[in-house]
Design a protein around this motif. Sequence first.
Motif, mmCIF file in Angstrom:
data_model
loop_
_atom_site.group_PDB
_atom_site.id
_atom_site.type_symbol
_atom_site.label_atom_id
_atom_site.label_comp_id
_atom_site.label_asym_id
_atom_site.label_seq_id
_atom_site.Cartn_x
_atom_site.Cartn_y
_atom_site.Cartn_z
ATOM 1 N N LYS A 190 50.540 43.052 41.160
ATOM 2 C CA LYS A 190 50.048 41.700 41.460
ATOM 3 C C LYS A 190 49.206 41.700 42.727
ATOM 4 O O LYS A 190 48.141 41.067 42.783
ATOM 5 C CB LYS A 190 51.240 40.747 41.614
ATOM 6 N N GLN A 191 49.665 42.424 43.734
ATOM 7 C CA GLN A 191 48.910 42.510 44.990
ATOM 8 C C GLN A 191 47.544 43.156 44.758
ATOM 9 O O GLN A 191 46.532 42.717 45.309
ATOM 10 C CB GLN A 191 49.704 43.315 46.015
ATOM 11 N N GLN A 192 47.529 44.208 43.939
ATOM 12 C CA GLN A 192 46.270 44.905 43.663
ATOM 13 C C GLN A 192 45.313 43.997 42.891
ATOM 14 O O GLN A 192 44.108 43.993 43.152
ATOM 15 C CB GLN A 192 46.540 46.194 42.882
ATOM 16 N N GLU A 193 45.857 43.223 41.936
ATOM 17 C CA GLU A 193 45.023 42.293 41.172
ATOM 18 C C GLU A 193 44.422 41.227 42.086
ATOM 19 O O GLU A 193 43.252 40.869 41.957
ATOM 20 C CB GLU A 193 45.858 41.640 40.068
ATOM 21 N N GLN A 194 45.244 40.724 43.008
ATOM 22 C CA GLN A 194 44.754 39.702 43.936
ATOM 23 C C GLN A 194 43.695 40.271 44.873
ATOM 24 O O GLN A 194 42.703 39.611 45.186
ATOM 25 C CB GLN A 194 45.924 39.134 44.745
ATOM 26 N N ALA A 195 43.905 41.525 45.324
ATOM 27 C CA ALA A 195 42.922 42.159 46.205
ATOM 28 C C ALA A 195 41.603 42.368 45.470
ATOM 29 O O ALA A 195 40.515 42.139 46.032
ATOM 30 C CB ALA A 195 43.469 43.501 46.703
ATOM 31 N N VAL A 254 23.298 30.562 38.707
ATOM 32 C CA VAL A 254 24.294 31.640 38.684
ATOM 33 C C VAL A 254 24.157 32.489 39.951
ATOM 34 O O VAL A 254 23.078 32.986 40.270
ATOM 35 C CB VAL A 254 24.111 32.534 37.439
ATOM 36 N N LEU A 255 25.280 32.633 40.667
ATOM 37 C CA LEU A 255 25.291 33.462 41.880
ATOM 38 C C LEU A 255 25.706 34.891 41.565
ATOM 39 O O LEU A 255 25.323 35.823 42.273
ATOM 40 C CB LEU A 255 26.256 32.854 42.901
ATOM 41 N N GLY A 256 26.489 35.050 40.517
ATOM 42 C CA GLY A 256 26.927 36.391 40.149
ATOM 43 C C GLY A 256 27.933 36.331 39.015
ATOM 44 O O GLY A 256 28.590 35.315 38.815
ATOM 45 N N VAL A 257 28.023 37.416 38.280
ATOM 46 C CA VAL A 257 28.973 37.535 37.170
ATOM 47 C C VAL A 257 29.644 38.903 37.261
ATOM 48 O O VAL A 257 28.979 39.897 37.559
ATOM 49 C CB VAL A 257 28.261 37.405 35.802
ATOM 50 N N ARG A 258 30.947 38.937 37.038
ATOM 51 C CA ARG A 258 31.658 40.208 37.032
ATOM 52 C C ARG A 258 32.672 40.230 35.881
ATOM 53 O O ARG A 258 33.224 39.210 35.506
ATOM 54 C CB ARG A 258 32.407 40.435 38.344
ATOM 55 N N GLN A 276 37.993 40.578 46.320
ATOM 56 C CA GLN A 276 36.781 41.383 46.502
ATOM 57 C C GLN A 276 35.649 40.868 45.612
ATOM 58 O O GLN A 276 34.497 40.745 46.061
ATOM 59 C CB GLN A 276 37.097 42.844 46.172
ATOM 60 N N ILE A 277 35.979 40.538 44.370
ATOM 61 C CA ILE A 277 34.970 40.041 43.436
ATOM 62 C C ILE A 277 34.464 38.661 43.856
ATOM 63 O O ILE A 277 33.265 38.372 43.788
ATOM 64 C CB ILE A 277 35.542 40.014 42.007
ATOM 65 N N LEU A 278 35.375 37.814 44.323
ATOM 66 C CA LEU A 278 34.951 36.486 44.772
ATOM 67 C C LEU A 278 33.948 36.598 45.914
ATOM 68 O O LEU A 278 32.966 35.851 45.973
ATOM 69 C CB LEU A 278 36.173 35.672 45.207
ATOM 70 N N HIS A 279 34.178 37.538 46.813
ATOM 71 C CA HIS A 279 33.228 37.753 47.920
ATOM 72 C C HIS A 279 31.874 38.219 47.388
ATOM 73 O O HIS A 279 30.827 37.917 47.968
ATOM 74 C CB HIS A 279 33.782 38.784 48.906
ATOM 75 N N GLN A 280 31.894 38.954 46.272
ATOM 76 C CA GLN A 280 30.639 39.472 45.707
ATOM 77 C C GLN A 280 29.818 38.377 45.033
ATOM 78 O O GLN A 280 28.589 38.376 45.114
ATOM 79 C CB GLN A 280 30.941 40.568 44.676
ATOM 80 N N LEU A 292 38.653 30.877 49.419
ATOM 81 C CA LEU A 292 38.465 30.548 48.000
ATOM 82 C C LEU A 292 39.777 30.538 47.216
ATOM 83 O O LEU A 292 40.006 29.655 46.386
ATOM 84 C CB LEU A 292 37.491 31.533 47.365
ATOM 85 N N THR A 293 40.634 31.507 47.481
ATOM 86 C CA THR A 293 41.869 31.590 46.697
ATOM 87 C C THR A 293 42.804 30.410 46.977
ATOM 88 O O THR A 293 43.728 30.154 46.203
ATOM 89 C CB THR A 293 42.603 32.912 46.972
ATOM 90 N N ASN A 294 42.570 29.707 48.073
ATOM 91 C CA ASN A 294 43.384 28.510 48.371
ATOM 92 C C ASN A 294 42.833 27.262 47.705
ATOM 93 O O ASN A 294 43.485 26.216 47.711
ATOM 94 C CB ASN A 294 43.458 28.281 49.882
ATOM 95 N N ASN A 295 41.630 27.331 47.178
ATOM 96 C CA ASN A 295 41.003 26.183 46.515
ATOM 97 C C ASN A 295 40.875 26.454 45.026
ATOM 98 O O ASN A 295 39.773 26.583 44.492
ATOM 99 C CB ASN A 295 39.612 25.908 47.121
#
Length: 212
Positions: free
Chosen positions: A35-40, A118-122, A44-48, A59-62
């Motif tokens: 779970k920690q690895q998935e969140q990390a 679109v700002l980005g897609v992953r 990382q992707i959200l920052h990208q 972001l993860t709080n909103n």
Amino acid sequence: MQKSMIRNGLVLAIFALICTALVAVVNHVTASKIKQQEQAQLLQILHQIIPDNIHDNLLTNNCIMLHNKAALGTDDAMPAYIATHKGEPVAIAMETIAPDGYSGAIKLIVGINAQGEVLGVRTLAQNETPGLGDKIELKKSNWVLGFNHKTINGDHDKRWNVKKDGGEFDQFTGATITPRAYVKAVRKTLLYFKHNKQQIFAQQLNCGAKHE
């Protein structure tokens, strides 16, 4: 003969029970780590896909949960992360599903600014054919970067197809189904945001324990 069969059956049953217990223990021990690895990875992707310089919140709080099977490709509610600056929403990252990939559903996330660009897609999860359909992964090719800065004019914007279907997006040699499904999923997500932006941005944060 019968005693031998019973004895072997008991041995197999005990062996299966021990294996099941071991799997359960390993799963329990590693669950929090996974779970920690998935969140990390998500962070990382959200920052990208949402630049840090356009928002001032975590972001993860909103996080909100969105439910729309037609747009998001699943009957399950999907998380979305709203970026704000001085309290005003400036962008969003929406998780969505392409249900019709070549090897099943493809999970992806789409970053969109408040103007609908679109700002980005992953890609978050996929089982496409290695060497063919897996080019939707940024570590395999830069194909997903082709969505950057794209906008959509309406439900019938023909640019939002692979080139084989008259659109602007490259298909992969020998693997058209995957990019076709992927482009369709991003297009639907973008349209969903375009038509429901005010309601989405006004939604109360509701991810709760399901997405801690």
